[in-house]
Motif scaffolding. Structure first.
Motif, mmCIF file in Angstrom:
data_model
loop_
_atom_site.group_PDB
_atom_site.id
_atom_site.type_symbol
_atom_site.label_atom_id
_atom_site.label_comp_id
_atom_site.label_asym_id
_atom_site.label_seq_id
_atom_site.Cartn_x
_atom_site.Cartn_y
_atom_site.Cartn_z
ATOM 1 N N GLN A 1 52.135 79.130 114.613
ATOM 2 C CA GLN A 1 52.973 78.724 113.579
ATOM 3 C C GLN A 1 54.098 79.782 113.249
ATOM 4 N N GLY A 2 54.998 78.954 112.224
ATOM 5 C CA GLY A 2 56.088 79.841 111.746
ATOM 6 C C GLY A 2 57.416 80.108 112.901
ATOM 7 N N GLN B 1 60.494 87.310 110.626
ATOM 8 C CA GLN B 1 59.302 86.545 111.114
ATOM 9 C C GLN B 1 59.248 85.846 109.697
ATOM 10 N N ASP B 2 58.976 84.402 109.704
ATOM 11 C CA ASP B 2 58.691 83.625 108.581
ATOM 12 C C ASP B 2 57.289 82.813 108.673
ATOM 13 N N ASN B 3 56.447 82.918 107.827
ATOM 14 C CA ASN B 3 55.338 82.452 108.044
ATOM 15 C C ASN B 3 54.551 82.248 109.529
ATOM 16 N N CYS B 4 54.448 83.494 109.836
ATOM 17 C CA CYS B 4 54.087 83.450 111.374
ATOM 18 C C CYS B 4 52.476 83.578 111.394
ATOM 19 N N GLN B 5 51.703 82.971 112.465
ATOM 20 C CA GLN B 5 50.600 83.082 112.749
ATOM 21 C C GLN B 5 50.432 83.318 114.155
ATOM 22 N N ASN C 1 56.665 77.822 115.721
ATOM 23 C CA ASN C 1 55.418 76.980 116.068
ATOM 24 C C ASN C 1 54.748 77.375 117.427
#
Length: 289
Positions: free
Chosen positions: A46-47, A79-83, A62
């Motif tokens: 995600q992210g 990176q933004d809201n990465c998993q 994503n």
């Protein structure tokens, strides 16, 4: 930092040649552009993840994955809201067939889209947890098996939309792969299609034909792009002068080298360096990975 060469990151993996690091475990913004001596796969669940790979800005979002081959210059941008995970892998662990496919897609298609239920997202956590365990019976073999399974799913997705997938494993595909391997190893000394055709014991016309059939571009295109890319790397990331770079790339005449650059990237070597001077002298500090 020595600006006469591009930083190469070595020994980033466990002793068995594999490591899995969660995205966000270290500071991506602190990474200067560098090469690796191994493969790296970025798998995003995600992210949004942005990186620069050999002067191209890549945006992953994503469910997606990307591979970076040994020698490619890359840096992390944002990176933004990465998993997800970074997977570091010794080249020796990748089978010859998989290596052929990765080599053939190098600098053309290195990323894939994944579905949210892809088994890749199930395999990686198991591999990561296993790597943290103390030695169990047959643990190395299990880790290698999981790594091979990951590669199988990744490469299966990579070739899914490949118009030349029916050629994989055939003689033409193997010849093109050998050409691209030779090109990476010998571009400083061999710069003509006929040179590689001679090494492969085929005609230049046939080499151009099958390379275009498999990759979409002729062998002469790949030769020119490989030389121009390494030239841009050295002009941008090092302080070697243009004569030194020309010599490093196998050109005795630096004026001819600059004409080559003008033809292939639209500007001479000195024009490229001048245009990128500010950027190339403001690289951030190196981190551990």
């Amino acid at each position: 930092m020595n600006r006469n060469h591009i930083e190469i990151h070595r020994d980033e993996m466990k002793t068995i040649g594999i490591d899995v690091i969660p995205i966000g475990a270290f500071s991506e913004k602190a990474h200067a552009p560098h090469r690796d001596d191994h493969y790296m796969f970025i798998v995003l669940s995600q992210g949004i993840f942005e990186l620069e790979l050999d002067f191209k800005q890549i945006t992953m979002s994503n469910c997606s994955a990307y591979y970076i081959a040994p020698g490619q210059v890359h840096s992390y941008l944002n990176q933004d809201n990465c998993q997800g995970w970074y997977i570091f892998m010794d080249s020796l662990l990748i089978s010859e067939k998989y290596t052929q496919i990765l080599n053939t897609h190098l600098n053309s298609k290195q990323g894939i889209h994944l579905t949210s239920d892809s088994l890749i997202f199930s395999i990686i956590p198991i591999l990561k947890n296993l790597l943290k365990q103390k030695s169990e019976f047959f643990q190395d073999q299990t880790e290698y098996s999981l790594t091979d399974a990951f590669l199988g799913f990744f490469i299966g997705a990579l070739i899914q939309e490949d118009t030349a997938k029916e050629l994989i494993g055939g003689q033409k595909y193997q010849t093109v792969n050998t050409f691209k391997q030779l090109l990476q190893e010998r571009y400083k000394e061999h710069k003509q299609v006929k040179d590689y055709a001679s090494l492969l014991n085929i005609t230049p016309l046939y080499l151009n034909e099958i390379v275009k059939q498999v990759t979409g571009f002729t062998s002469s295109y790949w030769i020119q792009q490989t030389i121009a890319l390494e030239a841009k790397r050295l002009l941008y990331y090092t302080e070697l002068d243009i004569k030194q770079i020309a010599f490093e790339l196998g050109y005795d005449d630096h004026a001819y080298f600059s004409r080559f650059m003008k033809k292939n990237i639209g500007m001479t070597a000195s024009e490229f360096r001048l245009k990128n001077h500010d950027l190339s002298n403001n690289a951030p500090a190196i981190d551990n990975h």
